[in-house]
Design a protein around this motif. Structure first.
Motif, PDB file in Angstrom:
ATOM      1  N   ASP A 244       0.841  -1.194   0.000  1.00 16.39           N
ATOM      2  CA  ASP A 244       0.000   0.000   0.000  1.00 16.39           C
ATOM      3  C   ASP A 244       0.880   1.248   0.000  1.00 16.39           C
ATOM      4  O   ASP A 244       0.659   2.186  -0.779  1.00 16.39           O
ATOM      5  N   ILE A 245       1.901   1.257   0.860  1.00 16.41           N
ATOM      6  CA  ILE A 245       2.845   2.386   0.895  1.00 16.41           C
ATOM      7  C   ILE A 245       3.608   2.465  -0.421  1.00 16.41           C
ATOM      8  O   ILE A 245       3.797   3.548  -0.988  1.00 16.41           O
ATOM      9  N   PHE A 246       4.039   1.321  -0.923  1.00 13.14           N
ATOM     10  CA  PHE A 246       4.811   1.276  -2.164  1.00 13.14           C
ATOM     11  C   PHE A 246       4.001   1.857  -3.324  1.00 13.14           C
ATOM     12  O   PHE A 246       4.505   2.655  -4.128  1.00 13.14           O
ATOM     13  N   SER A 247       2.726   1.490  -3.396  1.00 12.61           N
ATOM     14  CA  SER A 247       1.860   1.980  -4.470  1.00 12.61           C
ATOM     15  C   SER A 247       1.667   3.487  -4.389  1.00 12.61           C
ATOM     16  O   SER A 247       1.754   4.201  -5.400  1.00 12.61           O
ATOM     17  N   LYS A 248       1.431   3.994  -3.182  1.00 14.21           N
ATOM     18  CA  LYS A 248       1.232   5.435  -3.016  1.00 14.21           C
ATOM     19  C   LYS A 248       2.515   6.206  -3.316  1.00 14.21           C
ATOM     20  O   LYS A 248       2.471   7.312  -3.876  1.00 14.21           O
ATOM     21  N   ALA A 249       3.653   5.629  -2.958  1.00 13.70           N
ATOM     22  CA  ALA A 249       4.930   6.283  -3.256  1.00 13.70           C
ATOM     23  C   ALA A 249       5.142   6.383  -4.766  1.00 13.70           C
ATOM     24  O   ALA A 249       5.629   7.404  -5.274  1.00 13.70           O
ATOM     25  N   LEU A 250       4.768   5.341  -5.501  1.00 14.94           N
ATOM     26  CA  LEU A 250       4.897   5.363  -6.961  1.00 14.94           C
ATOM     27  C   LEU A 250       4.024   6.450  -7.584  1.00 14.94           C
ATOM     28  O   LEU A 250       4.457   7.173  -8.490  1.00 14.94           O
ATOM     29  N   GLU A 251       2.790   6.564  -7.119  1.00 13.03           N
ATOM     30  CA  GLU A 251       1.882   7.569  -7.681  1.00 13.03           C
ATOM     31  C   GLU A 251       2.340   8.983  -7.349  1.00 13.03           C
ATOM     32  O   GLU A 251       2.281   9.886  -8.191  1.00 13.03           O
ATOM     33  N   GLN A 252       2.818   9.184  -6.121  1.00 11.83           N
ATOM     34  CA  GLN A 252       3.306  10.512  -5.740  1.00 11.83           C
ATOM     35  C   GLN A 252       4.578  10.855  -6.508  1.00 11.83           C
ATOM     36  O   GLN A 252       4.797  12.012  -6.889  1.00 11.83           O
ATOM     37  N   ALA A 253       5.410   9.835  -6.765  1.00 11.64           N
ATOM     38  CA  ALA A 253       6.621  10.051  -7.562  1.00 11.64           C
ATOM     39  C   ALA A 253       6.261  10.444  -8.991  1.00 11.64           C
ATOM     40  O   ALA A 253       6.931  11.288  -9.607  1.00 11.64           O
ATOM     41  N   LYS A 254       5.210   9.848  -9.527  1.00 12.04           N
ATOM     42  CA  LYS A 254       4.781  10.185 -10.891  1.00 12.04           C
ATOM     43  C   LYS A 254       4.355  11.646 -10.979  1.00 12.04           C
ATOM     44  O   LYS A 254       4.718  12.355 -11.932  1.00 12.04           O
ATOM     45  N   GLU A 255       3.610  12.114  -9.983  1.00  9.04           N
ATOM     46  CA  GLU A 255       3.192  13.519  -9.968  1.00  9.04           C
ATOM     47  C   GLU A 255       4.411  14.438  -9.968  1.00  9.04           C
ATOM     48  O   GLU A 255       4.472  15.424 -10.714  1.00  9.04           O
ATOM     49  N   GLY A 256       5.386  14.108  -9.128  1.00 12.98           N
ATOM     50  CA  GLY A 256       6.596  14.922  -9.066  1.00 12.98           C
ATOM     51  C   GLY A 256       7.385  14.875 -10.359  1.00 12.98           C
ATOM     52  O   GLY A 256       7.907  15.900 -10.826  1.00 12.98           O
ATOM     53  N   ARG A 257       7.482  13.686 -10.959  1.00  5.31           N
ATOM     54  CA  ARG A 257       8.232  13.542 -12.209  1.00  5.31           C
ATOM     55  C   ARG A 257       7.601  14.370 -13.323  1.00  5.31           C
ATOM     56  O   ARG A 257       8.311  15.017 -14.111  1.00  5.31           O
ATOM     57  N   MET A 258       6.285  14.361 -13.397  1.00  8.75           N
ATOM     58  CA  MET A 258       5.596  15.132 -14.433  1.00  8.75           C
ATOM     59  C   MET A 258       5.826  16.635 -14.257  1.00  8.75           C
ATOM     60  O   MET A 258       5.984  17.373 -15.234  1.00  8.75           O
ATOM     61  N   HIS A 259       5.861  17.079 -13.009  1.00  7.94           N
ATOM     62  CA  HIS A 259       6.132  18.498 -12.740  1.00  7.94           C
ATOM     63  C   HIS A 259       7.537  18.866 -13.219  1.00  7.94           C
ATOM     64  O   HIS A 259       7.728  19.896 -13.896  1.00  7.94           O
ATOM     65  N   ILE A 260       8.515  18.023 -12.910  1.00  5.52           N
ATOM     66  CA  ILE A 260       9.898  18.308 -13.312  1.00  5.52           C
ATOM     67  C   ILE A 260      10.028  18.268 -14.832  1.00  5.52           C
ATOM     68  O   ILE A 260      10.684  19.124 -15.440  1.00  5.52           O
ATOM     69  N   LEU A 261       9.390  17.282 -15.471  1.00  7.12           N
ATOM     70  CA  LEU A 261       9.445  17.187 -16.932  1.00  7.12           C
ATOM     71  C   LEU A 261       8.842  18.421 -17.601  1.00  7.12           C
ATOM     72  O   LEU A 261       9.336  18.874 -18.644  1.00  7.12           O
ATOM     73  N   SER A 262       7.788  18.970 -17.015  1.00  3.70           N
ATOM     74  CA  SER A 262       7.179  20.168 -17.608  1.00  3.70           C
ATOM     75  C   SER A 262       8.169  21.329 -17.602  1.00  3.70           C
ATOM     76  O   SER A 262       8.241  22.102 -18.570  1.00  3.70           O
ATOM     77  N   LEU A 263       8.961  21.447 -16.536  1.00  2.00           N
ATOM     78  CA  LEU A 263       9.971  22.508 -16.464  1.00  2.00           C
ATOM     79  C   LEU A 263      11.117  22.241 -17.442  1.00  2.00           C
ATOM     80  O   LEU A 263      11.649  23.175 -18.059  1.00  2.00           O
TER      81      LEU A 263
END
Length: 727
Positions: free
Chosen positions: A550-569
């Motif tokens: 459960d923690i692992f899954s949430k960490a992956l989704e939160q990481a995706k949000e962060g990655r998309m933000h960095i990629l946009s920059l």
């Protein structure tokens, strides 16, 4: 007593032999999978007084394992290769959290690959063998681990695929863990989804549980009794006293946003209250410790602490223990304050929320003479990535037990001491630098164009100029931008982010873009790199006994949000900058010739091709499929090389073709030019220029290299040349 055990390993059976080899080690095993064999031994040092746990893990690949003799003059194995260091880290990371906190005796875990069948990889076998060696020893290893590799081939997961299958896999992941939870993930993918990675880890853990169950049975039947590690006696009175004194000022210092100011402020609080605590509690501390070691005869000296500070050597040593305890309690209070702020208030030491990413700045093309460069700054972490393009001759040749390989993309990560404001040693890269560079390299490699599309060898160096966490992921971002700056046509930009975890019982918080303190005082370091389409690289280490899915899954989704933000920059930073190869980079041309003409190009003993290389300074490589790869930093010399090769493989001159020739002889009426190997033509003075020249000598000298066009072949086979259009 049974000494040979079989354990289910997904695609086959692991065999462990106990008490057969290395019997003077505390624990050892000879492990086999197929015809690949690994020897692992675990050894424990004497019980010395020290305040840390010195665990070292070594993995070595022996040349004889593949039936080879090492190259070079020395003919024996030398310093560990990058691959050996990377596998050492794979073994180290999942076992390190599984020793008692109070255990400080030195432990070495050593693995040798002593046979390889070139089918089954020895790295995962070495992790499991190390776990068995520790499990059957008397070393206080809390619980065994198991490890598997997972591939994803033709839409199906495959456990422990062989080397041939892995070439087709969209996923290459090594997962290690205990029966209860996973403790390490390492791997790469071809833009795989978060859900696919999660399913791979879940499947891996099911097989890990079978391995762990098997290892527990081995330890039960053939293992030694574990040594007893006494739990540390907590001095609650001293701990509370320190907390009451320092907590208010420490909390203020802890939430200073600047890293160095925060460190200095925390250290100032620590040193400020040590004398006061020592004055109040040193006497009672000494009395208690002396009673423990039956040293009551020295109690008459206790009064001297406040008066003259005169202590015997043993009392001095006990007071050193007191200071060490003070520092331990202080650090624990610091840890608890940070963690409680995150769990209770959702506020981190630098003021960010749990999912907030530090400010990012990006600069490209910083230098004129490098082929590509980018400066990526995220908060107080900064990576300068510089890319160099080379020819096929610059590729790295790797010679290991799985054969000789050619590597055309290299990413090197450097972490100098000044990046954290410290002095230190400079020299060859350490294990951490090699590991971080490898993670970033494999995260980006899958997005590079193939050799036919972009026939360059690529080297990027990431210089960490400032660090406060996530420097490996800053390297991923900086390298991706530097490659773009160098004109490398990547399929998509790659960004990386490091995730953290703070967990107390059922409460937990997942942190995006962790800084150094959160890594040090937190429970997880999970790095995820990828594109807008999916994940390309990942690495997870936990400092507790494992995390649930459960923690692992949430960490992956939160990481995706962060990655998309960095990629946009990153996309914004590259939007108005062309992706073009630098003029300073070598020019490369690929020509396809007929296979029957390869011999003419190479010549007897390589004479012809060597003479072309010597004459032009070009790098020339002839591929097995008769492709000729030519590179030169000078565009004109590249064109000349192309023409020489064309003339060599097709020695028949063609009218109206342009050639580069050499002036061989000068006459009053013109010059003789060798415009093809052993073929000369006359350049008449009337064909030299559109304007009148008084003398041919004022224009040419013997040995000059000139461009000419073949304008005529007469009935006698003589060649007439013209240079008017080139003068």
């Amino acid at each position: 007593m049974k000494t040979k055990f079989d354990v289910d390993f997904g695609s086959g059976v692991l065999t462990f032999e106990i008490n057969k080899v290395a019997r003077q080690a505390n624990g050892s095993t000879l492990a086999r999978f197929g015809d690949t064999a690994v020897l692992s031994a675990a050894v424990m040092g004497p019980n010395l007084k020290q305040d840390f746990f010195p665990l070292t893990v070594h993995y070595f690949e022996k040349a004889y394992a593949a039936g080879k003799i090492p190259g070079g003059f020395i003919k024996r194995e030398g310093k560990p290769s990058d691959r050996e260091i990377l596998v050492s880290r794979l073994i180290d990371r999942p076992i390190r959290p599984l020793f008692p906190k109070e255990f400080t005796r030195e432990v070495q875990v050593v693995s040798y690959t002593i046979a390889t069948d070139q089918v089954h990889t020895p790295d995962v076998l070495a992790i499991n063998a190390s776990s068995v060696a520790l499990a059957v020893s008397d070393i206080p290893f809390i619980k065994p681990i198991g490890a598997v590799r997972v591939g994803y081939i033709d839409g199906k997961f495959v456990i422990n695929p062989d080397l041939n299958l892995m070439t087709k896999s969209e996923l290459d992941i090594v997962v290690a863990g205990t029966y209860d939870a996973i403790t390490m993930v390492e791997g790469s993918g071809r833009e795989v989804s978060e859900s696919l990675l999660l399913e791979a880890c879940k499947l891996a853990h099911q097989h890990i549980q079978k391995i762990v169950t098997g290892i527990e049975e081995i330890a039960k039947e053939a293992g030694k009794a574990k040594i007893v590690v006494e739990p540390r006696k907590e001095d609650t009175r001293l701990n509370e006293a320190i907390k009451n004194l320092v907590e208010k000022e420490l909390e203020e210092a802890l939430f200073i946003h600047d890293k160095l100011e925060r460190q200095d402020a925390i250290e100032a609080v620590k040193q400020k209250y040590l004398p006061e605590i020592k004055k109040i509690y040193a006497k009672s501390y000494l009395e208690e410790k002396k009673s423990e070691i039956n040293r009551a005869e020295h109690s008459d000296k206790l009064d001297m602490i406040d008066k003259e500070g005169l202590l015997d050597e043993e009392e001095e040593a006990l007071l050193e223990d007191f200071e060490a305890d003070y520092y331990d309690y202080f650090d624990a209070i610091t840890r608890n304050l940070m963690r409680e702020s995150i769990l209770g208030k959702g506020i981190r030491p630098d003021g960010r929320k749990t999912n907030e990413i530090r400010p990012i700045s990006i600069e490209l093309n910083l230098f004129n003479y490098t082929h590509g460069s980018a400066l990526f700054t995220r908060g107080e972490t900064q990576a300068l990535a510089i890319t160099t393009l080379g020819s096929i001759g610059d590729a790295q040749i790797l010679d290991n037990i799985e054969g000789e390989l050619s590597k055309r993309f290299m990413l090197h990560y450097n972490f100098p001491p000044f990046s954290v404001g410290e002095t230190g040693k400079y020299g060859p890269p350490g294990r951490r630098e090699i590991g971080h560079g490898h993670l970033a390299e494999r995260s980006i490699e899958v997005m590079l164009p193939d050799y036919d599309t972009f026939p360059y060898v690529i080297r990027t160096v990431s210089e960490i100029l400032e660090s406060n966490g996530s420097s490996s992921m800053a390297t991923v971002c900086g390298t991706s931008l530097s490659l773009y700056s160098a004109g490398v046509p990547m399929q998509r930009l790659v960004a990386g982010i490091a995730m953290g975890l703070v967990k107390e019982d059922d409460r937990y918080a997942i942190l995006s873009d962790i800084m150094g303190m959160e890594d040090h005082l937190g429970d997880m370091d999970f790095k995820v790199a990828g594109t807008s389409n999916g994940i390309t690289g990942f690495q997870m280490d936990v400092k507790i006994e494992g995390i649930n899915f459960d923690i692992f899954s949430k960490a992956l989704e939160q990481a995706k949000e962060g990655r998309m933000h960095i990629l946009s920059l990153m996309n914004e930073a590259t939007a108005n900058i062309p992706c073009a190869v630098s003029e300073k980079a070598p020019k490369i041309f690929i020509m396809q010739i007929d296979e029957e003409k390869v011999g003419a190009l190479i010549g007897p003993g390589g004479k012809v091709i060597k003479s072309i290389i010597s004459e032009t300074g070009s790098d020339i490589s002839v591929e097995p499929d008769a492709k000729v790869v030519i590179s030169n930093r000078d565009k004109q010399m590249l064109e000349q090389t192309i023409q020489i090769i064309q003339n060599t493989i097709d020695p028949n001159p063609k009218v109206d073709e342009v050639y580069t020739g050499v002036v061989k002889k000068i006459f009053p009426y013109g010059v003789l030019v060798e415009f093809m190997p052993k073929i000369v033509g006359m350049l008449h003075i009337s064909e030299v220029s559109n304007t009148r020249i008084n003398s041919i000598e004022e224009k040419y000298r013997v040995g000059d290299r000139i461009k000419v066009r073949l304008i005529r072949i007469d009935d006698q086979g003589k060649y007439s040349l013209s240079a008017k259009e080139f003068n």
